[in-house]
Design a protein around this motif. Structure first.
Motif, mmCIF file in Angstrom:
data_model
loop_
_atom_site.group_PDB
_atom_site.id
_atom_site.type_symbol
_atom_site.label_atom_id
_atom_site.label_comp_id
_atom_site.label_asym_id
_atom_site.label_seq_id
_atom_site.Cartn_x
_atom_site.Cartn_y
_atom_site.Cartn_z
ATOM 1 N N GLY D 277 10.500 -34.951 -2.411
ATOM 2 C CA GLY D 277 10.922 -33.903 -3.194
ATOM 3 C C GLY D 277 11.208 -32.462 -2.669
ATOM 4 O O GLY D 277 12.062 -31.864 -2.830
ATOM 5 N N ASN D 281 14.564 -30.684 -2.344
ATOM 6 C CA ASN D 281 14.456 -29.384 -2.882
ATOM 7 C C ASN D 281 15.295 -28.266 -1.923
ATOM 8 O O ASN D 281 15.826 -27.463 -2.226
ATOM 9 N N GLY D 285 17.890 -27.730 -4.264
ATOM 10 C CA GLY D 285 17.297 -26.560 -4.860
ATOM 11 C C GLY D 285 17.540 -25.257 -4.037
ATOM 12 O O GLY D 285 18.177 -24.162 -4.704
ATOM 13 N N SER D 417 8.602 -25.399 4.114
ATOM 14 C CA SER D 417 9.400 -24.989 3.023
ATOM 15 C C SER D 417 9.309 -23.605 2.599
ATOM 16 O O SER D 417 9.992 -22.915 2.434
ATOM 17 N N ILE D 492 12.683 -32.962 -8.983
ATOM 18 C CA ILE D 492 12.795 -31.536 -8.632
ATOM 19 C C ILE D 492 13.528 -30.848 -9.927
ATOM 20 O O ILE D 492 13.086 -29.798 -10.019
ATOM 21 N N MET D 497 14.314 -26.567 -10.109
ATOM 22 C CA MET D 497 15.182 -26.488 -9.046
ATOM 23 C C MET D 497 14.806 -25.208 -7.958
ATOM 24 O O MET D 497 14.931 -24.304 -8.664
ATOM 25 N N VAL D 503 8.038 -28.808 -7.416
ATOM 26 C CA VAL D 503 8.097 -30.205 -6.951
ATOM 27 C C VAL D 503 6.697 -30.941 -7.135
ATOM 28 O O VAL D 503 6.850 -32.184 -7.398
#
Lengths: 210, 354, 237, 566
Positions: D277, D281, D285, D417, D492, D497, D503
């Motif tokens: 995810g 993402n 996302g 991330s 997600i 998003m 997530v």
């Protein structure tokens, strides 16, 4: 495996093909098979791909009269109905249980009583035996703790099952070997489908039995 | 608004050209080798081609639904494959019901018409509900939103059918009048069912073209697909036209479902997925938003799929080439999108900004 | 009772307050013009009248009937047609088909063909190009088509949004002549224009909009001679 | 809005009742009532199947009340009762039909058992009256809830959902608490006796009261607590925060010991989904590229590890590598695949991208399955005998040890991330998501930006796949179906998003919960589908949205009424 044994016994394998789950158009595969002019097509696969192969084989030039043979994956009451006339005369290998066996008769009666009808697919008797063997094993090896927790030893259960001898099941007298294989050679047969099965009768008559 | 992409020779383009050339070489080489081996007879090639044409006709009918909705809403109606499935499924109940009652045997033609009507109605009703409940509230939302909704709706419908009608394979009854073959010349022959599928699909496509081109609703559809607010200013009820578009696409999908089941007979809850993806591929191949393109794309894909794996790969000695037919289909889709992003016939409607 | 009256409308684009209490009236047979700079709210006013936008407050009344409960396409049936900004012809439909779409609200085929004849008399150029796809027409022809298309619905009021935009002066003259002719034939016109001089030349009255509000309203003649208007919109120093 | 009527609008009530009824019929006929009836929430009193129906009735009643112009008075309650009663009438018609005719040839779940459940096992005429009565009563509750002030309503809703949650998770809670003698003894009253599932009646009431009251108290005092916290000097605020991190760290370390084998296994599979995810993402996302073939990279990661480390000897190659050596290769290959896929789709947008990536995922799966590649990667028989890795002498061969590998992976992915989101690249992705043309005009290198998004996403997925390979010890092509991609996408979207905490929320809801509630397994995709549709309508930003995305979606919503006319 099948192909190797078949070749050893003197047969000639003209083609080996594969299809994907979810495919519907088997014509190209069958056409490619037809180029070898086979006498029999053996497809040990499942529904619905098996149905499609059986039905479409009748529509491919050169395969109109070829002998069809499936395996236990197609040994289900839905198969002949869903395949239609193409299934007539087809052979299926599948689990064989002696219908005259008293225990098996009792089992079928219970089935009709609780679920209704007859078992729709092949391995019901095997499943029945296996489950019972497992349950027996659990009963035999389970140890109850002081606080009520039940412990089932993995190794103990395995030892029990591997050492099982002369279990009288629906599929015959079972004895397990050192690999845990307990099936008897008598448990498989070949069945032949006819018009009756296409019209909803089940199970098919035995064509060959050990 | 036309946007020109400056074509520079850069490494990404170069990479794609190399890949494209390699694939082309593979196709040409494979075809040559297969034909040279001469394993297959002309009759067999002919059979495969006709079969591909029949299959392609079904793809084309489904593809029209994608393309109509895309043209008017600029969204992929992912759930269209389930609309196809639902028609086939409910058509099955009509067919078996009539078969059991003996009606099919006495009035096969009427029976077939009833199957079609049942399937088309089911599909249309489902499409109306889908539009009303899931899509209409999302007009004007960012583009990912309706797309995700459509994916959700697709799974919802698929598994609702599974829940309602179970997981077993059900099969259409065998209808005697559509069985058998029609001899042509020599060893060449065509199955009746293939003729019926191709003819029925052609008829429906012709109907659609005439409808869109000449009726008031058809013209209004084209107007709405160009500009919704101007269409509203002309007194066109945009929502009503959108609903009619859904009905039209869904009816074709329902009919396609029945034709598909006349060919393959098996009905399952997941049967929509693969034809749906194929039909979408066909729509994109032809140029999405363009009905003529959808038809052409469908027929092309059907034949390509039927002949392709054997023709290209058999000669190369790939085992079980037929397993790879979807790989071939998708690779072709990607290649078409790279080298001709607007499809074979070009996207007829102005390209909307994503 | 006025043919069209707008009472204190407030319209929003999302959270942007575009019209801040506009009121105006149009009598039968008039040509009324709205003038104002970019973003003054002229187009928003027209879109509100035609139902494309809904006012959060206030009402649009046609012959006294509140139009707020009608959707955009239903308002056409009430007798209001609009020539949108940028013409908005359906580029992939033929000229005839475009005109047919204009008459979408009419059921009677005879009425439609007589309306089409009327449009072809007004704009003979369109008749020559009737089978041509609208996207291939020149800007002036597209404007003619858009105007003709709006007339196909037999409107009692015609709303025109910037008909002169992007056209050569000769064509602008032609369009404005036609507007006058349409008006003489009995159609009331509400004209939104950036070219204030031209607009005031044919209008009987005018309103001046600034940032969503009406700042001036008078007869066209008076507006033309108003120093503020002259300075801001007519380019007179 | 346009039409406000002051009279009692019975037609709307009727309509709502019928819609509710149809939803109920659908729930019953897809088999959910029957299947979920096996699980009790309150032992012997309330099953999950019934909860589902009652909830439908409650929502019907609630909406019926809120539709009334003066919904907060008597008309609202009347409307609620009537609508829910209509719901119950529709359900009883269903029960009657199912009882009277055998519909099972067509509708497989129209079983006698369903009738039994719907009629409280009282048989057809009597049970149906009870059903209608129950419907009306729940409608009354719905109407009353609608009257309550917001604050209390939220507390009640939270209380009820906690009861449901604890009831569902009873078995798991009891099993994991079994190790703590004192606690489990103390909580015995809370749960059903012996083999009963779910809470006891007393337990349900206590849980409800505690949660609802707690929520009320918290809501009244939260601003104060927050203010207190903000008043603290910078230094002690920081140390408090570190204390928080410290506790979290300890919890993470000791979790597997507390949870036991089964629950750790659940956490592990959830963790793998979260890892994927986090990757998707980034692609969907952050950069707004809808990728439906995400599972391909998962497969590539898993197969690379499989091919490099297996010792089965049935494949052409057996390298017999160490897992730690194979892992970077697997991730690199996934990244490479991400770039290779990225190049052809550089110029594609939205819908085309979705379909092409979907096609790519299928290509990988079919190739894995094919006889063509069978000698190298096993075909449909997959790759078996993937050895468990060793780390510092510890053999990672059970859920508890694997847990730490997954946690380490997730923390790494989380860290990356977060850093990427706040970096220059992250801002470029966001620009790309908002408007590709504008982004390009602003001087953002589309090629590099897009490829980096695909590559990073693929890396996380490849990592997840590599761990999957050692987790299972065997890999089959069937583990890499399209459904995995859809699952991750749903996760997600439900979480939000572009939102990193989202997530985790989505992962717990859509990967963790279904593992625990096995009854759901059959209906997993049905529920996902419905969830996606509903989410997009009422909460497109997800449960834990990222700030800018939420704003943007709601702005779009504000413009929508106008656009919808257009």
């Amino acid at each position: 495996m099948f192909a190797e044994v078949f070749a050893e016994l003197g047969g000639e394998v003209t083609a080996r093909e594969a299809v994907n789950v979810g495919d519907t158009d088997m014509k190209p595969v069958l056409t490619s098979i037809a180029t070898g002019a086979p006498e029999i097509i053996y497809f040990p696969i499942f529904e619905p791909e098996g149905n499609l192969i059986a039905a479409q084989s009748r529509e491919v030039a050169g395969l109109e009269t070829v002998i069809l043979m499936g395996a236990d994956g197609l040994f289900a009451d839905t198969f002949p109905e869903a395949t239609g006339s193409a299934a007539v005369g087809m052979y299926l290998s599948g689990p064989y249980v002696d219908v005259n066996d008293a225990d098996y008769k009792a089992f079928l009666d219970k089935w009709a009583d609780q679920i209704g009808g007859v078992p729709p697919s092949g391995f019901h008797a095997h499943a029945f035996d296996a489950t019972n063997m497992l349950l027996n094993g659990i009963e035999a090896v389970a140890v109850v703790d002081a606080d009520g927790t039940v412990h089932i030893g993995r190794q103990a259960l395995r030892d029990y099952l591997y050492g099982l001898k002369d279990y009288n099941g629906l599929t015959g007298n079972l004895t397990c070997n050192e690999n845990g294989d307990c099936a008897t050679g008598e448990a498989l047969g070949v069945f032949k489908l006819s018009e009756a099965e296409v019209n909803g009768s089940w199970p098919p008559p035995v064509f060959w039995q050990p | 608004m036309q946007s020109y992409r400056i074509r520079r020779i850069n490494w990404t383009d170069l990479f794609m050209w190399v890949v494209g050339a390699a694939l082309l070489a593979l196709i040409v080489g494979g075809t040559y080798l297969t034909l040279q081996q001469g394993k297959f007879t002309a009759v067999q090639w002919f059979d495969l081609a006709v079969f591909g044409l029949a299959q392609g006709s079904v793809y084309a009918l489904i593809a029209l639904g994608y393309t109509l909705v895309y043209g008017i809403l600029r969204m992929i109606n992912f759930a269209h494959s389930e609309i196809f499935m639902s028609g086939a499924f409910i058509g099955y109940f009509a067919a078996t019901g009539m078969q059991r009652a003996g009606f099919m045997q006495e009035n096969p033609l009427l029976g077939i018409i009833i199957i079609f009507l049942t399937a088309m109605t089911t599909s249309a009703v489902l499409a109306i509900l889908l539009e009303r409940i899931a899509y209409r509230p999302l007009r004007g939302a960012p583009r990912l939103v309706p797309l995700i909704t459509a994916i959700g709706a697709s799974f919802f419908l698929q598994y609702t059918f599974r829940g309602l009608f179970g997981t077993q394979n059900r099969a259409y009854p065998e209808i005697d009048v559509i069985k058998g073959t029609v001899p042509l010349f020599g060893d060449f022959q065509i199955q009746k069912i293939q003729i019926i599928v191709i003819a029925a699909a052609a008829m429906m496509m012709a109907f659609l073209v005439l409808f869109v081109q000449y009726t008031k609703t058809g013209k209004a559809m084209r107007a709405v697909s160009e500009d919704k607010s101007v269409a509203a200013l002309m007194g066109i009820d945009v929502d009503a036209i959108i609903v009619r578009t859904f009905i039209l696409g869904a009816s074709l999908a329902g009919a396609a479902g029945v034709l598909y089941c006349f060919m393959f007979r098996i009905v399952t809850f997941y049967m929509g997925f693969i034809p749906g993806i194929k039909a979408f591929t066909a729509a994109v191949l032809g140029g999405i938003g363009n009905p003529a393109g959808a038809m052409l794309g469908g027929l092309f894909l059907g034949i390509f799929e039927s002949l392709g794996p054997t023709l290209f790969l058999d000669g190369l000695g790939v085992p079980a080439p037929y397993q790879l037919k979807d790989v071939i289909a998708f690779t072709m889709l990607v290649m078409v999108l790279i080298f001709r992003p607007t499809g074979i016939l070009g996207e007829r409607l102005s390209r909307a900004k994503a | 009772m006025s043919l069209l009256s707008i009472e204190n409308i407030h319209t929003y684009y999302g959270n942007i307050h575009a019209l801040k209490g506009i009121s105006l009236t149009i009598e039968k047979g008039e040509i009324v013009t709205l003038i104002g700079g970019n973003g003054a709210g002229k187009t928003t006013t027209l879109r509100t009248i035609s139902g494309l936008l809904k006012p959060r407050e206030g009402a649009v009344r046609l012959n006294g009937e509140d139009l707020s409960k009608y959707k955009a396409h239903e308002i056409v049936y009430k007798g209001i047609s609009m020539v949108p900004e940028g013409r908005g012809v359906f580029a992939r439909l033929t000229v005839t088909e475009n005109l047919e779409m204009g008459a979408y609200s009419l059921k009677d085929p005879k009425g439609i063909s007589s309306n089409m004849e009327r449009v072809f008399t007004l704009f003979p150029r369109l008749k020559e190009r009737r089978t041509q796809v609208a996207g291939t027409l020149s800007g002036g022809e597209q404007q003619m088509l858009a105007t003709g298309r709006a007339l196909m619905a037999n409107p009692s009021i015609l709303l025109m949004d910037e008909p002169s935009m992007g056209l050569a002066p000769v064509l602008v003259e032609l369009i404005f002549d036609t507007i006058q002719q349409i008006n003489k034939e009995g159609t009331t016109v509400l004209l939104v224009e950036q070219n204030a001089l031209m607009a005031l030349g044919i209008a009987s009255r005018g309103y001046v909009l600034q940032t969503g509000q009406i700042v001036l309203s008078d007869t066209a003649v008076n507006l033309k001679s108003n120093p503020t208007v002259q300075k801001a919109y007519l380019g007179v120093e | 809005m346009s039409t406000t009527q002051n009279t009692f609008d019975w037609r709307k009530t009727l309509q709502l009742g019928l819609i509710g009824g149809l939803v109920g019929v659908l729930i019953a006929l897809v088999g959910m009532v029957d299947e979920f009836d096996k699980r009790d929430i309150v032992a012997g009193t309330l099953s999950m199947g019934w909860t589902l129906l009652l909830l439908t009735a409650l929502i019907t009643g609630y909406f019926a009340a809120s539709m009334m112009p003066k919904g907060r008075g008597l008309p609202g309650i009347v409307s609620a009762v009537v609508a829910s009663a209509i719901f119950a009438v529709v359900m009883s018609v269903l029960a009657w039909l199912v009882d009277r005719f055998d519909l099972r040839q067509v509708l497989v779940n129209a079983s006698p058992n369903l009738v039994k459940i719907l009629t409280f096992e009282q048989g057809v005429p009597n049970g149906l009256f009870m059903l209608i009565g129950a419907g009306a009563a729940v409608g009354l509750l719905g109407g009353v809830i609608h009257i309550l002030p917001d604050r209390i309503r939220k507390a009640v809703a939270l209380g009820l959902s906690m009861v449901a949650l604890l009831g569902l998770l009873q078995e798991i809670i009891q099993v994991s608490l079994a190790g703590f003698e004192g606690v489990s003894k103390a909580l015995e009253w809370m749960f059903g006796k012996g083999t009963e599932k779910g809470l006891s009646v007393a337990g349900a009431i206590v849980v409800f009261i505690v949660v609802a009251a707690g929520n009320l108290l918290w809501n009244t005092n939260a601003p104060k607590v927050n203010a207190q916290f903000n008043k603290l000097p910078q230094k002690s605020r920081r140390s408090l925060r570190w204390l928080g991190y410290g506790i979290l760290f300890l919890v993470i370390i000791y979790l597997p010991a507390v949870l036991g084998l089964y629950l750790t296994e659940v956490v592990n599979s959830t963790g793998l989904f979260i890892l994927m995810g986090l990757g998707l993402n980034i692609v969907v996302g952050f950069a707004g590229l809808l990728d439906l073939g995400y599972v391909a990279f998962y497969a590539i990661g898993a197969y690379t590890v499989g091919v490099l480390t297996n010792f089965s000897g049935e494949l052409t190659w057996h390298f017999g590598w160490n897992f730690w050596l194979a892992l970077p290769v697997a991730v690199s290959l996934a990244v490479l695949a991400g770039v290779v896929l990225g190049v052809p789709v550089l110029n594609m947008r939205g819908d085309y991208l979705a379909i092409v990536t979907l096609g790519f995922g299928e290509i990988i799966r079919i190739l894995a399955l094919s006889d063509f590649l069978k000698p190298s990667i096993g075909g449909s028989q997959g790759i078996v005998n993937i050895p468990p890795p060793q780390f510092l002498g510890v053999l990672i061969n059970n859920p508890q040890t694997l847990y730490y590998v997954i946690v380490a992976g997730a923390i790494l992915a989380l860290f990356i991330s977060q850093r990427l989101r706040d970096s220059r690249l992250g801002r470029s992705w966001k620009a790309l998501r908002e408007d590709e043309d504008v982004a390009q005009a602003m001087g953002i290198n589309l090629v590099a930006t897009k490829l980096l998004a695909f590559a990073t996403g693929a890396a996380f997925s490849g990592l997840s796949g590599s761990i999957l390979a050692v987790k299972l010890g065997t890999i089959y092509p069937h583990s890499f179906a399209l459904l995995i991609s859809i699952n991750v996408l749903a996760l997600i979207i439900v979480g939000g998003m572009g939102s990193i905490p989202g997530v985790f929320v989505g992962g717990l809801l859509l990967a963790g919960m279904p593992e625990l509630l096995r009854e759901f397994a059959e209906y997993r995709l049905l529920i996902y589908g419905a969830l996606l549709v509903v989410m997009m309508q009422v909460r497109p930003e997800g449960f834990w949205p990222e700030a800018t995305h939420k704003r943007e979606l709601h702005e779009a919503e504000a413009v929508k009424p106008a656009e919808a006319e257009a």
